[in-house]
Write a protein that holds these residues in place. Structure first.
Motif, short mmCIF file in Angstrom:
data_model
loop_
_atom_site.label_atom_id
_atom_site.label_comp_id
_atom_site.label_asym_id
_atom_site.label_seq_id
_atom_site.Cartn_x
_atom_site.Cartn_y
_atom_site.Cartn_z
N THR A 193 -3.69 7.80 6.35
CA THR A 193 -3.20 8.81 6.14
C THR A 193 -2.72 9.60 5.25
N ALA A 194 -3.03 8.08 4.36
CA ALA A 194 -2.96 9.07 2.73
C ALA A 194 -3.91 9.93 2.75
N GLY A 195 -5.19 9.95 2.64
CA GLY A 195 -5.90 10.27 2.40
C GLY A 195 -6.33 11.59 3.48
N LEU A 214 0.24 13.94 -3.75
CA LEU A 214 1.27 12.91 -3.41
C LEU A 214 2.53 13.08 -3.36
N THR A 215 3.09 13.77 -3.40
CA THR A 215 4.61 14.13 -3.22
C THR A 215 3.93 14.71 -1.00
N GLU A 216 3.14 15.27 -0.47
CA GLU A 216 2.86 14.98 0.90
C GLU A 216 2.61 13.57 1.70
N VAL A 217 1.82 13.29 0.62
CA VAL A 217 1.66 11.79 1.12
C VAL A 217 3.14 10.53 1.48
N CYS A 218 3.33 11.06 0.24
CA CYS A 218 4.75 9.55 0.49
C CYS A 218 5.79 10.61 1.83
N ALA A 261 7.05 7.93 4.44
CA ALA A 261 8.06 7.75 5.25
C ALA A 261 8.58 8.37 6.64
N ASP A 262 7.28 9.06 6.62
CA ASP A 262 8.31 10.32 8.68
C ASP A 262 7.84 9.08 9.44
N ALA A 263 6.29 8.68 9.17
CA ALA A 263 6.12 7.87 9.85
C ALA A 263 5.25 7.15 9.42
N PRO A 264 6.34 5.92 9.16
CA PRO A 264 5.94 4.60 8.70
C PRO A 264 4.59 3.96 9.31
N PRO A 265 3.21 3.85 8.80
CA PRO A 265 3.01 3.24 9.16
C PRO A 265 2.85 1.96 9.58
N GLU A 266 1.80 0.87 10.65
CA GLU A 266 2.04 -0.21 10.58
C GLU A 266 1.01 -1.63 10.08
N SER A 267 -0.18 -0.92 9.32
CA SER A 267 -0.77 -1.47 8.88
C SER A 267 -1.61 -0.57 6.81
N PRO A 268 -2.28 -1.63 6.63
CA PRO A 268 -2.53 -0.89 5.81
C PRO A 268 -3.25 0.08 5.09
N PHE A 288 0.71 -1.20 -0.06
CA PHE A 288 -0.53 0.15 0.48
C PHE A 288 1.15 1.50 -0.07
N THR A 289 1.65 0.93 1.16
CA THR A 289 2.96 2.35 1.10
C THR A 289 3.48 2.54 -0.87
N ALA A 290 3.90 1.37 -1.24
CA ALA A 290 4.03 1.71 -2.68
C ALA A 290 3.49 1.90 -4.01
N TRP A 291 2.22 1.61 -3.13
CA TRP A 291 1.08 2.47 -4.46
C TRP A 291 1.38 3.94 -4.49
N PHE A 292 1.19 4.68 -3.26
CA PHE A 292 1.23 5.58 -3.38
C PHE A 292 2.57 5.95 -4.11
#
Length: 205
Positions: free
Chosen positions: A65-67, A44-48, A52-59, A6-10
């Motif tokens: 976070t992205a939304g 999307l730059t801000e999403v990435c 990266a700043d706070a790596p999520p622990e779940s999908p 999911f991180t790679a998706w964004f």
């Protein structure tokens, strides 16, 4: 489907939108505010950065976070609309993530954007790409398709849906003010939605 997918998706969506930024902006110039590509690229730059700043622990955490970031960082209507898709998808997604579970949650995300935008299939909006993608996923689950096949089918359905907006007259959003002059132009929101689905298909492969 792990958190990393999911991180790679964004990350891939950000790359595709950056590459297609000028085309998205040109599409928006024809029937909107001429800022869709620029705004979505920035969002999307801000999403990435947030991921990266706070790596999520779940999908689900990736999606919420992205939304939330898109709502805060993307101007115009597209930020809240995309934000609602991903936040609802994250809220509805069950762990561990299965193809059937993703399909069901994605359908809820599409319903959320339909409700927020008061839009339906045929109104010349991002729904015209997202709804066909959702249907394609559901059919793939029914038919026992692999994850790769399912997301390939969803990406194709989204792209076809976006192209199908060209002969439509817009019934929602700023483009609707143009009346018949909105005919002959691909909807920028549908075009960017197709990029999101293409990005997902790419990272799943």
């Amino acid at each position: 489907m792990e958190t990393e997918v999911f991180t790679a998706w964004f990350e891939e969506a950000a790359r595709l939108v950056r590459l297609d930024r000028d085309r998205l902006t040109e599409l928006d110039a024809a029937i909107g505010d001429a800022d869709h590509g620029v705004n979505l690229d920035r969002g999307l730059t801000e999403v990435c950065k947030a991921l990266a700043d706070a790596p999520p622990e779940s999908p689900s955490q990736v999606l919420t976070t992205a939304g939330t970031t898109l709502i805060r960082r993307v101007g115009g209507a597209s930020g809240p609309l995309y934000g609602s898709v991903f936040r609802q998808l994250g809220k509805a997604l069950e762990t561990p993530v299965t193809l059937a579970g993703f399909s069901a949650a994605f359908e809820e995300g599409v319903v959320a954007v339909e409700r927020l935008g008061k839009a339906a299939l045929g109104d010349k909006t991002m729904v015209d790409a997202l709804a066909p993608a959702s249907r394609a996923l559901a059919l793939a689950v029914r038919d026992g398709a692999s994850v790769r096949e399912a997301f390939d089918q969803a990406a194709r359905a989204a792209e076809e849906g976006a192209k199908a907006t060209i002969p439509m007259q817009a019934r929602k959003g700023r483009a609707s003010y143009l009346g018949e002059r909105s005919i002959g132009h691909e909807d920028p929101g549908a075009a960017s939605a197709a990029l999101f689905m293409a990005a997902l298909a790419a990272v799943v492969e």
